[in-house]
Design a protein around this motif. Structure first.
Motif, PDB file in Angstrom:
ATOM      1  N   MET A 126     137.210 109.216  33.974  1.00  0.00           N
ATOM      2  CA  MET A 126     137.470 109.369  35.181  1.00  0.00           C
ATOM      3  C   MET A 126     137.967 107.982  35.896  1.00  0.00           C
ATOM      4  SD  MET A 126     134.826 110.515  38.216  1.00  0.00           S
ATOM      5  CE  MET A 126     134.712 112.036  37.527  1.00  0.00           C
ATOM      6  N   ASN A 127     138.922 108.351  36.734  1.00  0.00           N
ATOM      7  CA  ASN A 127     139.546 106.892  37.259  1.00  0.00           C
ATOM      8  C   ASN A 127     138.956 106.745  38.767  1.00  0.00           C
ATOM      9  OD1 ASN A 127     141.211 106.204  35.146  1.00  0.00           O
ATOM     10  ND2 ASN A 127     142.695 107.731  35.861  1.00  0.00           N
ATOM     11  N   ILE A 128     138.352 105.597  38.953  1.00  0.00           N
ATOM     12  CA  ILE A 128     137.605 105.430  40.168  1.00  0.00           C
ATOM     13  C   ILE A 128     138.186 103.941  40.777  1.00  0.00           C
ATOM     14  CG2 ILE A 128     135.394 104.609  41.441  1.00  0.00           C
ATOM     15  CD1 ILE A 128     134.186 106.155  39.238  1.00  0.00           C
ATOM     16  N   LEU A 129     138.565 104.195  42.016  1.00  0.00           N
ATOM     17  CA  LEU A 129     139.125 103.219  42.883  1.00  0.00           C
ATOM     18  C   LEU A 129     138.085 102.689  43.969  1.00  0.00           C
ATOM     19  CD1 LEU A 129     141.263 100.955  43.912  1.00  0.00           C
ATOM     20  CD2 LEU A 129     142.083 103.008  45.655  1.00  0.00           C
ATOM     21  N   ILE A 130     137.503 101.220  43.535  1.00  0.00           N
ATOM     22  CA  ILE A 130     136.429 100.588  44.442  1.00  0.00           C
ATOM     23  C   ILE A 130     137.186  99.780  45.384  1.00  0.00           C
ATOM     24  CG2 ILE A 130     134.481  99.353  44.222  1.00  0.00           C
ATOM     25  CD1 ILE A 130     134.052 100.058  41.253  1.00  0.00           C
ATOM     26  N   ALA A 131     137.153 100.298  46.660  1.00  0.00           N
ATOM     27  CA  ALA A 131     137.922  99.480  47.767  1.00  0.00           C
ATOM     28  C   ALA A 131     136.874  99.380  49.011  1.00  0.00           C
ATOM     29  CB  ALA A 131     139.135 100.330  48.281  1.00  0.00           C
TER      30      ALA A 131
ATOM     31  N   CYS B   5     134.251 106.007  32.619  1.00  0.00           N
ATOM     32  CA  CYS B   5     135.134 105.697  33.953  1.00  0.00           C
ATOM     33  C   CYS B   5     135.900 104.697  33.571  1.00  0.00           C
ATOM     34  CB  CYS B   5     134.361 105.779  35.156  1.00  0.00           C
ATOM     35  SG  CYS B   5     133.510 104.554  35.325  1.00  0.00           S
ATOM     36  N   GLN B   6     137.183 104.506  34.347  1.00  0.00           N
ATOM     37  CA  GLN B   6     137.902 103.160  34.456  1.00  0.00           C
ATOM     38  C   GLN B   6     137.876 102.754  35.897  1.00  0.00           C
ATOM     39  OE1 GLN B   6     139.411 101.644  31.780  1.00  0.00           O
ATOM     40  NE2 GLN B   6     138.341 103.326  30.578  1.00  0.00           N
ATOM     41  N   CYS B   7     137.714 101.692  36.191  1.00  0.00           N
ATOM     42  CA  CYS B   7     137.589 101.149  37.645  1.00  0.00           C
ATOM     43  C   CYS B   7     138.634 100.003  37.876  1.00  0.00           C
ATOM     44  CB  CYS B   7     136.179 100.275  37.802  1.00  0.00           C
ATOM     45  SG  CYS B   7     134.547 101.489  37.689  1.00  0.00           S
ATOM     46  N   GLN B   8     139.368 100.436  39.170  1.00  0.00           N
ATOM     47  CA  GLN B   8     140.198  99.453  39.706  1.00  0.00           C
ATOM     48  C   GLN B   8     139.298  98.958  40.866  1.00  0.00           C
ATOM     49  OE1 GLN B   8     144.443 100.728  39.732  1.00  0.00           O
ATOM     50  NE2 GLN B   8     143.485 102.421  39.932  1.00  0.00           N
ATOM     51  N   LEU B   9     139.490  97.597  41.142  1.00  0.00           N
ATOM     52  CA  LEU B   9     138.888  96.811  42.208  1.00  0.00           C
ATOM     53  C   LEU B   9     140.137  96.534  43.220  1.00  0.00           C
ATOM     54  CD1 LEU B   9     136.665  96.724  39.940  1.00  0.00           C
ATOM     55  CD2 LEU B   9     136.105  94.683  40.707  1.00  0.00           C
ATOM     56  N   PHE B  10     139.978  96.990  44.487  1.00  0.00           N
ATOM     57  CA  PHE B  10     140.613  96.583  45.683  1.00  0.00           C
ATOM     58  C   PHE B  10     139.946  96.434  46.820  1.00  0.00           C
ATOM     59  CE2 PHE B  10     144.318  96.971  48.416  1.00  0.00           C
ATOM     60  CZ  PHE B  10     145.305  96.368  47.774  1.00  0.00           C
TER      61      PHE B  10
ATOM     62  N   ASN C 239     148.400 102.818  49.176  1.00  0.00           N
ATOM     63  CA  ASN C 239     148.805 103.993  48.814  1.00  0.00           C
ATOM     64  C   ASN C 239     149.019 103.888  47.284  1.00  0.00           C
ATOM     65  OD1 ASN C 239     148.269 105.552  50.820  1.00  0.00           O
ATOM     66  ND2 ASN C 239     150.114 105.165  51.727  1.00  0.00           N
ATOM     67  N   ARG C 240     149.662 103.091  46.643  1.00  0.00           N
ATOM     68  CA  ARG C 240     150.129 102.831  45.353  1.00  0.00           C
ATOM     69  C   ARG C 240     148.846 102.936  44.411  1.00  0.00           C
ATOM     70  NH1 ARG C 240     149.605  97.954  42.927  1.00  0.00           N
ATOM     71  NH2 ARG C 240     149.566  96.961  45.139  1.00  0.00           N
ATOM     72  N   MET C 241     147.583 102.082  44.883  1.00  0.00           N
ATOM     73  CA  MET C 241     146.429 102.182  44.202  1.00  0.00           C
ATOM     74  C   MET C 241     145.902 103.522  44.229  1.00  0.00           C
ATOM     75  SD  MET C 241     146.454  98.970  43.328  1.00  0.00           S
ATOM     76  CE  MET C 241     144.900  99.032  42.604  1.00  0.00           C
ATOM     77  N   LEU C 242     146.104 104.637  44.926  1.00  0.00           N
ATOM     78  CA  LEU C 242     145.612 105.708  45.058  1.00  0.00           C
ATOM     79  C   LEU C 242     146.269 106.871  43.865  1.00  0.00           C
ATOM     80  CD1 LEU C 242     145.335 106.332  48.803  1.00  0.00           C
ATOM     81  CD2 LEU C 242     143.304 105.925  47.282  1.00  0.00           C
ATOM     82  N   GLN C 243     147.236 106.214  43.479  1.00  0.00           N
ATOM     83  CA  GLN C 243     147.936 107.088  42.195  1.00  0.00           C
ATOM     84  C   GLN C 243     146.989 107.363  41.122  1.00  0.00           C
ATOM     85  OE1 GLN C 243     151.821 105.201  41.491  1.00  0.00           O
ATOM     86  NE2 GLN C 243     152.478 105.485  43.622  1.00  0.00           N
ATOM     87  N   ASN C 244     146.948 108.206  40.328  1.00  0.00           N
ATOM     88  CA  ASN C 244     146.165 108.547  39.179  1.00  0.00           C
ATOM     89  C   ASN C 244     144.836 108.254  39.612  1.00  0.00           C
ATOM     90  OD1 ASN C 244     148.406 109.390  37.854  1.00  0.00           O
ATOM     91  ND2 ASN C 244     148.713 107.331  37.569  1.00  0.00           N
ATOM     92  N   CYS C 245     144.202 108.435  40.756  1.00  0.00           N
ATOM     93  CA  CYS C 245     142.895 108.013  41.219  1.00  0.00           C
ATOM     94  C   CYS C 245     142.129 109.424  41.377  1.00  0.00           C
ATOM     95  CB  CYS C 245     142.786 107.208  42.531  1.00  0.00           C
ATOM     96  SG  CYS C 245     141.138 106.843  43.140  1.00  0.00           S
ATOM     97  N   ASP C 246     140.963 109.306  40.611  1.00  0.00           N
ATOM     98  CA  ASP C 246     139.833 110.641  40.981  1.00  0.00           C
ATOM     99  C   ASP C 246     138.994 110.521  42.035  1.00  0.00           C
ATOM    100  OD1 ASP C 246     141.315 112.015  38.445  1.00  0.00           O
ATOM    101  OD2 ASP C 246     140.086 110.558  37.484  1.00  0.00           O
ATOM    102  N   ILE C 247     138.399 109.607  42.167  1.00  0.00           N
ATOM    103  CA  ILE C 247     137.508 109.125  43.320  1.00  0.00           C
ATOM    104  C   ILE C 247     137.526 107.861  43.747  1.00  0.00           C
ATOM    105  CG2 ILE C 247     134.978 108.835  43.713  1.00  0.00           C
ATOM    106  CD1 ILE C 247     134.309 110.909  41.829  1.00  0.00           C
TER     107      ILE C 247
END
Length: 376
Positions: A1-6, A34-39, A279-287
């Motif tokens: 699961m790909n999670i964006l933490i913003a 999960c994989q986390c992206q921090l923004f 919006n670029r960060m939301l690509q391929n993002c699940d949550i």
């Protein structure tokens, strides 16, 4: 699961980057794969400028300035866009965090140091300046900034006034003939984290004055002083700073820059997300997980978590909001923006304890979120 933490910062506790890191750590300790992206995000409040500079790989420029009480300090601003745009954090020169609690006095505090940062940026040849105005210690209507840029405030006898809020009531005329000649050729954008107008019960003095050390009597005086400033400004420029949305930002500094520098006052959250290509960060993002110190219906009035959630919702992405404090009662307005709202404080605690334990509570909450998602 790909999670964006913003997340935004948790005020008086953790900056946005630290909040994002704590949430990521909790998720990593959970059962969720999960994989986390921090923004980390911001909305014009303290820390906005630094995040913009970091997200856009800008450079920091050190420069001397003065704090809100006129003492020499070392400050900095950023350059982005190949050096064509400067990013200034008002709090770095005129911030409340630079003063001791016992020193807070909006009658004497001024924004002159922020004006010095603007001049230093102009010296670098920029043609655009972005200013994050959160966290100021001032209620001077931007008088200090304008004075630093060459504008003179005069009393009834034509004598120059000190650029402090206490002198606003004595303004009889404003001399703009010595305004820095580079200003008309420079686009100025003010990132605002509040919608408040300049005057009245929801204005700069009434709402923000007490946070900056103003007693009730001082709040009344400051409101009258800003009204005087606005009246003289309208008389001389034809610009009514009292009717403009966001004009109460930073003790009315936004109003002064609008009237005399032709500054554009914008929603800090939306502009931040646009500028950093969120919006670029939301690509391929699940949550998406977002948050800040407190989330309530006021959050929907231009705060970063609401802007993040709105952007995610447009793409059909689930949004979880975390905060130190969330409403106990059901809120249909919040439920339309956030799929889930969680307080990181499991039991009622006093504010000091909550602030002290913010990082640990974020980790624990994120771990629970991860475990919950692993079961779904």
């Amino acid at each position: 699961m790909n999670i964006l933490i913003a997340p935004n910062a948790f005020k008086n506790s953790l900056d946005a980057q630290s909040v994002a890191e704590a949430i990521a750590l909790g998720l990593q300790q959970s059962r969720l794969d999960c994989q986390c992206q921090l923004f980390p995000v911001a909305d014009g409040g303290d820390g906005t400028g630094s995040l913009i500079i970091k997200h856009l790989n800008g450079t920091f420029i050190n420069t001397p300035a003065h704090d809100a009480l006129g003492r020499p300090i070392a400050a900095a601003f950023g350059l982005i866009d190949g050096g064509r745009t400067a990013v200034i954090e008002m709090a770095d020169a005129s911030g409340i965090r630079l003063l001791k609690t016992t020193e807070l006095n909006p009658m004497l505090a001024n924004t002159f140091g922020t004006g010095e940062l603007i001049k230093a940026a102009l010296d670098k040849g920029v043609t655009k300046i972005i200013i994050g105005m959160g966290g100021s210690a001032t209620v001077d209507g931007g008088m200090g900034i304008l004075h630093a840029l060459g504008i003179e405030f005069l009393d009834g006898d034509g004598k120059s006034l000190k650029p402090i809020a206490a002198e606003l009531i004595n303004i009889a005329a404003i001399n703009t003939s010595n305004l820095d000649k580079r200003i008309p050729g420079c686009e100025i954008i003010v990132l605002c984290d509040v919608d408040n107008k300049l005057l009245g019960p929801e204005g700069a003095a009434a709402v923000f004055g007490p946070q900056k050390g103003a007693a009730p009597a001082a709040v009344t005086m400051l409101d009258a002083m800003l009204a005087r400033f606005a009246a003289i400004t309208l008389q001389q420029t034809g610009r009514d700073m009292t009717t403009i949305k966001h004009s109460g930002t930073a003790g009315g500094a936004a109003a002064g820059l609008y009237a005399f520098l032709n500054a554009k006052l914008v929603s800090g959250a939306n502009h931040f997300l646009e500028l950093t290509d969120f919006n670029r960060m939301l690509q391929n993002c699940d949550i998406v997980i977002t948050g800040e110190g407190s989330i309530d219906e006021q959050t929907l009035q231009g705060k970063a978590p609401a802007a993040v959630a709105a952007a995610a919702k447009k793409k059909g992405i689930k949004v979880i909001g975390v905060a130190g404090k969330v409403p106990a009662a059901h809120s249909e307005a919040l439920n339309q923006v956030f799929d889930q709202l969680l307080s990181i404080n499991s039991d009622p605690v006093d504010l000091a304890t909550a602030l002290k334990n913010t990082r640990n509570n974020l980790i624990i909450t994120a771990q629970k979120i991860g475990d919950q998602l692993a079961l779904s």
